[in-house]
Design an enzyme around this catalytic site. Structure first.
Site, mmCIF file in Angstrom:
data_model
loop_
_atom_site.group_PDB
_atom_site.id
_atom_site.type_symbol
_atom_site.label_atom_id
_atom_site.label_comp_id
_atom_site.label_asym_id
_atom_site.label_seq_id
_atom_site.Cartn_x
_atom_site.Cartn_y
_atom_site.Cartn_z
ATOM 1 N N TYR A 5 -72.878 56.025 59.091
ATOM 2 C CA TYR A 5 -72.382 55.400 57.862
ATOM 3 C C TYR A 5 -72.845 56.192 56.643
ATOM 4 O O TYR A 5 -74.002 56.622 56.573
ATOM 5 C CB TYR A 5 -72.876 53.962 57.752
ATOM 6 C CG TYR A 5 -72.291 53.042 58.787
ATOM 7 C CD1 TYR A 5 -70.987 52.555 58.659
ATOM 8 C CD2 TYR A 5 -73.032 52.659 59.894
ATOM 9 C CE1 TYR A 5 -70.439 51.716 59.610
ATOM 10 C CE2 TYR A 5 -72.489 51.813 60.857
ATOM 11 C CZ TYR A 5 -71.198 51.343 60.708
ATOM 12 O OH TYR A 5 -70.655 50.520 61.667
ATOM 13 N N ALA A 25 -62.926 48.425 57.645
ATOM 14 C CA ALA A 25 -64.111 48.841 56.902
ATOM 15 C C ALA A 25 -65.097 49.618 57.765
ATOM 16 O O ALA A 25 -66.054 50.180 57.245
ATOM 17 C CB ALA A 25 -64.802 47.613 56.306
ATOM 18 N N ASP A 26 -64.864 49.657 59.083
ATOM 19 C CA ASP A 26 -65.798 50.316 59.992
ATOM 20 C C ASP A 26 -65.328 51.718 60.383
ATOM 21 O O ASP A 26 -65.728 52.240 61.416
ATOM 22 C CB ASP A 26 -65.990 49.459 61.260
ATOM 23 C CG ASP A 26 -67.272 49.818 61.998
ATOM 24 O OD1 ASP A 26 -68.304 50.014 61.329
ATOM 25 O OD2 ASP A 26 -67.244 49.910 63.246
ATOM 26 N N ALA A 27 -64.483 52.328 59.575
ATOM 27 C CA ALA A 27 -63.989 53.683 59.869
ATOM 28 C C ALA A 27 -65.032 54.700 59.424
ATOM 29 O O ALA A 27 -64.883 55.376 58.408
ATOM 30 C CB ALA A 27 -62.654 53.921 59.178
#
Length: 241
Positions: free
Chosen positions: A78, A120-122
């Site tokens: 992230y 949102a987790d790309a």
């Protein structure tokens, strides 16, 4: 084979919807189908990192995700944890892709599509380089596309910010210039292409919903996800001057 995530209802339908929609609007994605084992659904994903040779033997194509390619460990996938940003990812493709101009545009499409569906987790491990048998390097077909904002338990903050914004709702018309700087693409192109993608989603979402409903056990989830993505695509259009 990907079984449902039990604590998040409708993940099979959700991912099938996102992947099919991406393919319908022209993005390069892995092929998926909803299948059933008894009364339990699962997502069947066709592998794109295998090729069959002239001897009929399957051979593996080398793939490295963007964290690996950029030298980041998986615990830094992230951007908020010090991992890759979109600027890093676009720079990587320009350095190593066999056709940089083509692959950069594919990554841009993926970024905007994930914004539209609310994925949102790309993070950087969900984008990869694929090393083809002929030695060429390209952006791997997209995988693990999911509308994570459909689940209120999950954070809506983007794994990689767009124009320094964490969510679609924060995005302003004036922010596209920042994203042009981050991607190295022309501002006019960014605005035009983002509009094209949002329009394509609006045009093809009903057709995609009908396709998924045929095999989806959780039809309510399909309806809700379609409504959510439609609303987000229309909101995005309002943020593009």
């Amino acid at each position: 084979m990907k079984p449902p995530i039990e604590r998040f209802p409708g993940t099979t339908e959700n991912e099938a919807f996102a992947m099919r929609l991406a393919k319908k609007i022209g993005l390069v994605v892995a092929d998926v189908e909803i299948r059933h084992a008894g009364n339990r659904p699962f997502l069947l994903v066709e592998r794109y990192d295998r090729v069959r040779g002239e001897d009929s033997e399957l051979r593996r194509l080398h793939q490295e995700d963007f964290c690996q390619a950029l030298g980041y460990t998986s615990d830094r996938k992230y951007a908020a944890d010090g991992g890759p940003t979109f600027r890093d990812c676009f720079d990587l493709l320009r350095r190593v892709a066999s056709r940089p101009a083509v692959e950069v545009l594919k990554l841009f499409d993926a970024a905007i599509f994930n914004l539209i569906i609310g994925n949102a987790d790309a993070h950087a491990k969900n984008y990869s380089l694929l090393h083809l048998a002929n030695g060429a390097i390209e952006l791997a077909p997209l995988y693990d596309l999911l509308s994570t904002v459909y689940y209120p338990e999950l954070s809506p903050r983007l794994a990689m910010k767009i124009a320094k914004r964490h969510t679609l709702e924060e995005l302003k018309s004036s922010d596209w210039e920042k994203f042009a700087d981050e991607t190295g693409l022309a501002l006019r192109f960014i605005r035009t292409r983002a509009k094209e993608l949002a329009d394509a989603v609006n045009k093809l979402i009903s057709e995609t919903k009908a396709d998924i409903l045929e095999s989806a056990p959780d039809k309510n989830a399909v309806e809700e996800i379609a409504e959510l993505i439609t609303a987000r695509s229309r909101f995005l259009l309002q943020r593009i001057p």
